[in-house]
Write an enzyme that holds these catalytic residues in place. Structure first.
Site, PDB file in Angstrom:
ATOM      1  N   LYS A  93       0.838  -1.206   0.000  1.00  7.10           N
ATOM      2  CA  LYS A  93       0.000   0.000   0.000  1.00  7.10           C
ATOM      3  C   LYS A  93       0.874   1.257   0.000  1.00  7.10           C
ATOM      4  O   LYS A  93       2.057   1.191   0.329  1.00  7.10           O
ATOM      5  CB  LYS A  93      -0.928  -0.012   1.217  1.00  7.10           C
ATOM      6  CG  LYS A  93      -0.197   0.030   2.538  1.00  7.10           C
ATOM      7  CD  LYS A  93      -1.140  -0.233   3.709  1.00  7.10           C
ATOM      8  CE  LYS A  93      -0.365  -0.118   5.003  1.00  7.10           C
ATOM      9  NZ  LYS A  93      -1.057  -0.783   6.120  1.00  7.10           N
ATOM     10  N   ARG A 120     -10.831   0.051  15.163  1.00  4.58           N
ATOM     11  CA  ARG A 120     -10.683   1.054  14.114  1.00  4.58           C
ATOM     12  C   ARG A 120     -11.688   0.697  13.036  1.00  4.58           C
ATOM     13  O   ARG A 120     -12.514   1.485  12.658  1.00  4.58           O
ATOM     14  CB  ARG A 120      -9.248   0.983  13.589  1.00  4.58           C
ATOM     15  CG  ARG A 120      -8.796   2.146  12.784  1.00  4.58           C
ATOM     16  CD  ARG A 120      -7.327   2.030  12.436  1.00  4.58           C
ATOM     17  NE  ARG A 120      -7.006   0.791  11.708  1.00  4.58           N
ATOM     18  CZ  ARG A 120      -5.836   0.540  11.144  1.00  4.58           C
ATOM     19  NH1 ARG A 120      -4.861   1.431  11.227  1.00  4.58           N
ATOM     20  NH2 ARG A 120      -5.620  -0.601  10.505  1.00  4.58           N
ATOM     21  N   TYR A 160      18.250  29.463   3.965  1.00  2.37           N
ATOM     22  CA  TYR A 160      17.199  30.278   4.597  1.00  2.37           C
ATOM     23  C   TYR A 160      17.529  30.554   6.065  1.00  2.37           C
ATOM     24  O   TYR A 160      17.913  29.647   6.796  1.00  2.37           O
ATOM     25  CB  TYR A 160      15.859  29.559   4.540  1.00  2.37           C
ATOM     26  CG  TYR A 160      15.183  29.657   3.191  1.00  2.37           C
ATOM     27  CD1 TYR A 160      14.658  30.871   2.749  1.00  2.37           C
ATOM     28  CD2 TYR A 160      15.080  28.541   2.374  1.00  2.37           C
ATOM     29  CE1 TYR A 160      14.044  30.964   1.521  1.00  2.37           C
ATOM     30  CE2 TYR A 160      14.463  28.625   1.136  1.00  2.37           C
ATOM     31  CZ  TYR A 160      13.948  29.842   0.717  1.00  2.37           C
ATOM     32  OH  TYR A 160      13.342  29.935  -0.498  1.00  2.37           O
ATOM     33  N   MET A 188      13.009  23.792  -0.480  1.00  2.77           N
ATOM     34  CA  MET A 188      11.992  22.976  -1.143  1.00  2.77           C
ATOM     35  C   MET A 188      12.612  22.023  -2.173  1.00  2.77           C
ATOM     36  O   MET A 188      12.244  20.856  -2.242  1.00  2.77           O
ATOM     37  CB  MET A 188      10.952  23.878  -1.828  1.00  2.77           C
ATOM     38  CG  MET A 188       9.747  23.103  -2.313  1.00  2.77           C
ATOM     39  SD  MET A 188       8.540  24.104  -3.186  1.00  2.77           S
ATOM     40  CE  MET A 188       7.912  25.146  -1.889  1.00  2.77           C
TER      41      MET A 188
HETATM   42  C1  PLP Z   1      -0.178  -1.809   6.787  1.00  2.00           C
HETATM   43  C2  PLP Z   1      -0.766  -3.070   7.225  1.00  2.00           C
HETATM   44  C3  PLP Z   1       0.037  -4.206   7.453  1.00  2.00           C
HETATM   45  C4  PLP Z   1       1.539  -4.189   7.405  1.00  2.00           C
HETATM   46  O1  PLP Z   1       2.047  -3.772   8.633  1.00  2.00           O
HETATM   47  P1  PLP Z   1       3.629  -3.701   8.916  1.00  2.00           P
HETATM   48  O2  PLP Z   1       3.704  -3.266  10.326  1.00  2.00           O
HETATM   49  O3  PLP Z   1       4.172  -2.697   7.974  1.00  2.00           O
HETATM   50  O4  PLP Z   1       4.155  -5.073   8.662  1.00  2.00           O
HETATM   51  C5  PLP Z   1      -0.607  -5.401   7.744  1.00  2.00           C
HETATM   52  N1  PLP Z   1      -1.953  -5.464   7.853  1.00  2.00           N
HETATM   53  C6  PLP Z   1      -2.746  -4.386   7.682  1.00  2.00           C
HETATM   54  C7  PLP Z   1      -4.208  -4.533   7.830  1.00  2.00           C
HETATM   55  C8  PLP Z   1      -2.183  -3.148   7.372  1.00  2.00           C
HETATM   56  O5  PLP Z   1      -2.976  -2.086   7.216  1.00  2.00           O
END
Ligand code: PLP
Length: 340
Positions: A33, A118, A249, A295
């Site tokens: 992701k 959550r 800066y 930047m």
């Molecule tokens: C991001 C995520 C993971 C991975 O977690 P890590 O700590 O990076 O290994 C696993 N399961 C879910 C549901 C996540 O959102």
């Protein structure tokens, strides 16, 4: 321009450690992701496929579509806006409402809320969820949960595990009663995986550890992972800074003697979080980033044509009072990537 180099042998080293822990490549689902935590969705998918990984986890359908040909199974964590059937895609169902939204025949994984509160379906609602899946003709292919404190030394991890065991037993008995194939079960992220003595579920969702980091409390017996990403920047120009002249800066860096300073093409516009004058940061070669980061560029006390800004983000995470995840994930997706 800035450039990201991905070290393939380090990546394979990290996957190997996970494979040894799990007993098989098939039990690794790589979490990709958010542009593979900033490492590049396509680049990491390419390496994972070459290693023999068959499962991936992403956040959106759009991400899944981009890597559909790389994997046999892709779990989509937070997007139910699916309109076409894909054999490869498995959609996480985070609530009873999600069940009403998905088109017939979709493969789904039920997310069980075991205490993170959550998202996910609570144990009390699992039976209703299973009946909902049957009514809507959705295929139950997996059931999973997520730990809220696998990285901390506390009993919460054990408490959530026991809640998930309860959920698994309930699902199994419902499936037997209703003649549904028993789905795959998975709970561990990186830190949880390396805390289990024997992890016996169907697969683990490996995020940060594949990239070479773990935020787990150091009391645990952590594996020796190797960071995969390094960030590089090309030189714009070298100039001489005279004693008592200041750079950048706010003029926050003062030359104590005559010195050579170069500017390099990377800045907070590239997602390299801004260092201000309070922070002292040294590159892997021991050069110092001087004054404030701009930047699109920053100044360093060296003359090399190209400089490695970092090859391990742990010290930056400390400086910015954050976690390694955030340092790599905030990097601009447009930075070119090279696999080496
Ligand atoms: C991001 C995520 C993971 C991975 O977690 P890590 O700590 O990076 O290994 C696993 N399961 C879910 C549901 C996540 O959102």
């Amino acid at each position: 321009m800035a450039k990201i180099i991905l070290n393939k042998s380090n990546y394979f080293h990290n996957l190997k450690l996970a494979e040894e822990k799990l007993g098989s490549k098939d039990k690794i689902a790589v979490v990709l992701k958010d542009n593979a935590y900033g490492h590049g969705l396509i680049e990491v998918s390419t390496m994972a496929k070459e290693y023999g990984i068959t499962k991936a986890v992403v956040r959106t359908i759009e991400e899944a579509e981009r890597i559909e040909t790389f994997f046999e199974q892709i779990l989509i964590l937070a997007d139910t806006d699916i309109h076409t059937y894909s054999h490869t895609f498995h959609i996480a169902v985070n609530s009873l409402e999600d069940i009403e939204r998905l088109p017939e025949n979709t493969n789904v994984h039920i997310k069980v809320d075991t205490g993170m509160h959550r998202n996910g379906i609570s144990i009390e609602n699992l039976e209703e969820a299973i009946h909902g899946l049957l009514r809507r003709k959705l295929n139950l292919t997996g059931v999973f949960t997520h730990f809220r404190s696998a990285d901390e030394l506390s009993c919460e991890f054990f408490w959530q595990r026991s809640v998930f065991i309860q959920a698994k037993n309930l699902i199994k008995s419902l499936c037997e009663k209703l003649f549904i194939t028993i789905p795959k079960f998975h709970s561990a992220n990186s830190s949880a995986l390396f805390r289990f003595k024997n992890y016996e579920e169907d697969f683990a969702r490996l995020g940060i550890a594949q990239y070479g980091y773990l935020e787990t409390n150091s009391v645990f017996d952590n594996p020796k992972l190797k960071p995969v990403m390094s960030l590089w920047a090309e030189k714009i120009v070298t100039r001489e800074l005279k004693k008592n002249q200041k750079v950048g800066y706010g003029g926050k860096y003062l030359a104590k003697e005559n010195m050579k300073v170069s500017t390099y093409k990377v800045g907070y516009g590239d997602g390299f979080l801004r260092l201000n004058a309070k922070d002292t940061y040294f590159t892997p070669k021991g050069y110092q980033i001087l004054g404030k980061v701009s930047m699109d560029n920053l100044s360093i006390n060296c003359e090399d044509d190209e400089v490695c800004i970092f090859d391990d983000v742990r010290s930056l995470a400390k400086i910015h009072d954050t976690i390694t995840y955030e340092i790599t994930t905030t990097l601009n997706p447009n930075i070119p990537k090279e696999i080496r």
